[in-house]
Design a protein around this motif. Sequence first.
Motif, PDB file in Angstrom:
ATOM      1  N   PHE A 169       2.603  -5.002   2.254  1.00 10.97           N
ATOM      2  CA  PHE A 169       1.764  -4.227   1.115  1.00 10.97           C
ATOM      3  C   PHE A 169       2.901  -3.942   0.071  1.00 10.97           C
ATOM      4  N   ARG A 170       2.070  -4.207  -1.397  1.00 10.39           N
ATOM      5  CA  ARG A 170       2.689  -3.627  -2.541  1.00 10.39           C
ATOM      6  C   ARG A 170       1.864  -3.483  -3.653  1.00 10.39           C
ATOM      7  N   ILE A 171       1.785  -2.003  -4.023  1.00 12.96           N
ATOM      8  CA  ILE A 171       1.060  -1.794  -5.039  1.00 12.96           C
ATOM      9  C   ILE A 171       1.713  -2.086  -6.198  1.00 12.96           C
ATOM     10  N   ARG A 172       0.856  -2.783  -7.283  1.00 13.09           N
ATOM     11  CA  ARG A 172       1.621  -2.966  -8.468  1.00 13.09           C
ATOM     12  C   ARG A 172       0.478  -2.650  -9.622  1.00 13.09           C
ATOM     13  N   ALA A 173       0.975  -1.920 -10.614  1.00 10.85           N
ATOM     14  CA  ALA A 173       0.470  -1.588 -11.836  1.00 10.85           C
ATOM     15  C   ALA A 173       0.105  -2.747 -12.586  1.00 10.85           C
ATOM     16  N   ILE A 174      -1.392  -2.621 -13.405  1.00 13.13           N
ATOM     17  CA  ILE A 174      -1.645  -3.580 -14.218  1.00 13.13           C
ATOM     18  C   ILE A 174      -2.206  -3.022 -15.588  1.00 13.13           C
TER      19      ILE A 174
ATOM     20  N   PRO B  67      -7.763  -6.025  -6.741  1.00 15.34           N
ATOM     21  CA  PRO B  67      -7.897  -4.796  -7.660  1.00 15.34           C
ATOM     22  C   PRO B  67      -7.928  -3.591  -6.551  1.00 15.34           C
ATOM     23  N   GLY B  68      -7.223  -2.534  -6.940  1.00 14.94           N
ATOM     24  CA  GLY B  68      -7.217  -1.372  -5.820  1.00 14.94           C
ATOM     25  C   GLY B  68      -8.580  -0.840  -5.470  1.00 14.94           C
ATOM     26  N   ASP B  69      -9.595  -0.977  -6.555  1.00 10.71           N
ATOM     27  CA  ASP B  69     -10.913  -0.482  -6.240  1.00 10.71           C
ATOM     28  C   ASP B  69     -11.462  -1.259  -5.255  1.00 10.71           C
ATOM     29  N   VAL B  70     -11.372  -2.547  -5.279  1.00 13.27           N
ATOM     30  CA  VAL B  70     -11.942  -3.501  -4.346  1.00 13.27           C
ATOM     31  C   VAL B  70     -11.540  -3.471  -3.033  1.00 13.27           C
ATOM     32  N   PHE B  71     -10.175  -3.268  -3.053  1.00 13.02           N
ATOM     33  CA  PHE B  71      -9.401  -3.306  -1.546  1.00 13.02           C
ATOM     34  C   PHE B  71      -9.648  -1.875  -0.935  1.00 13.02           C
ATOM     35  N   ASN B  72      -9.911  -0.837  -1.750  1.00 11.28           N
ATOM     36  CA  ASN B  72     -10.261   0.464  -0.813  1.00 11.28           C
ATOM     37  C   ASN B  72     -11.775   0.278  -0.303  1.00 11.28           C
ATOM     38  N   LYS B  73     -12.499  -0.659  -0.773  1.00  7.29           N
ATOM     39  CA  LYS B  73     -13.970  -0.487  -0.345  1.00  7.29           C
ATOM     40  C   LYS B  73     -14.195  -1.296   0.844  1.00  7.29           C
ATOM     41  N   GLY B  74     -13.211  -2.152   1.276  1.00  6.52           N
ATOM     42  CA  GLY B  74     -13.496  -2.869   2.510  1.00  6.52           C
ATOM     43  C   GLY B  74     -12.095  -3.243   3.088  1.00  6.52           C
TER      44      GLY B  74
ATOM     45  N   GLN C  91      -0.972  -6.302  -3.371  1.00  6.01           N
ATOM     46  CA  GLN C  91      -0.402  -7.604  -3.075  1.00  6.01           C
ATOM     47  C   GLN C  91      -0.223  -7.678  -1.603  1.00  6.01           C
ATOM     48  N   ILE C  92      -0.942  -8.484  -0.841  1.00  3.99           N
ATOM     49  CA  ILE C  92      -0.500  -8.630   0.678  1.00  3.99           C
ATOM     50  C   ILE C  92       0.244  -9.724   1.047  1.00  3.99           C
ATOM     51  N   THR C  93       1.428  -9.591   1.732  1.00  6.92           N
ATOM     52  CA  THR C  93       2.335 -10.778   2.046  1.00  6.92           C
ATOM     53  C   THR C  93       2.402 -10.728   3.633  1.00  6.92           C
TER      54      THR C  93
END
Length: 347
Positions: free
Chosen positions: A225-230, A169-176, A215-217
């Motif tokens: 990195f790829r940002i995907r809307a959910i 989740p984008g908010d989880v990713f940006n916290k750490g 998404q991290i590959t």
Amino acid sequence: MEIDDVKISRKKPMYPVGVGLAKYLRIYQRDARLPVAYKDLLNFTETVPVMDKHGNDTFWETPLYPPYLQDQLYEGLKVVYAILKASGNTRIVEHKIIDRIEYCAFGNTRPFRVRIINRLNDVYDYFYIKQADASRIYGLELEEILSPNQVNYLVDRETLVEEHIVGIPGDVFNKGNIIHPEYNKTRIAKEFVKFNERCIISLLGDMRAYNFVMQITPDFDDFQFRIRAIDFDQQFYEGNPRVYMPQYFKENLPYVKLAMEHLTEKTVLQYQQEERSSIVHRVRSERHRIKDLRDASQLQELSTGANIQQLREGYASFYANDAYHRCQTMTDIVELNVKNVIRQVKL
């Protein structure tokens, strides 16, 4: 880039699937006859809050069903999963069980999240049962056509079934994770710029950090990195143009800061142009599907007249293009966005 306190209509109405859209879904094999409908899952007696591992409320609840009804629902949901994943081949669920159902009354479509698990090796997956909202379905289709991502979903009258989209989740990713020493900050910033551009063109709104995943590959020499809307609930409904620009949401401030620190104005323009070129390539290969989707929208209500007027005026100002004043529907605006992208790429 700047940040603003963008307002969202939390009471966005549900738009039922019209005749044109229903025909489109049949043509492109998005329709199905399912053994479980959304309304069947509403027959619970009570719910229990779902807490995360830290004891915080997740805003999801566990619905409790009478035993006889639960058994019936669970068997039906296994078949739904088989239809979604394998065109109805139930052999893929022979060793699977429904582990749990969770319900979120917070979202516009009040979704159910279903966890299915393979009892032989404990590998699990999720899928979602939601109310079929026409604007959301248009969002899923535009994601399939205009973005580099594929989406898997089915519609059965008032029921929408969606595949789970994997990612942090984008908010989880940006916290750490966003400051992870092995992650290339420029690559993350580049992806956010491209994601921002896709949202502006396709009118995908409310892309706050918790409405998309990262998404991290691992690649041979770096991470991609790829940002995907959910969440597609706010697909071309709002009239405020900034709703369709993720850069203006305060929840996305870490991504905006990253772009400001690691990108120049010249590189931002370069990445925007790259995304526009990719969209043009996809449009050319899917031109018949886009036309059919456009035709399906003609008789479909998707927003209010006031919102359409506000948005066309806003985009006319944003792009300095008076042609937006002639747009009569939200899909007219998307179509003009795409035409402008094609013209820009040709220049």
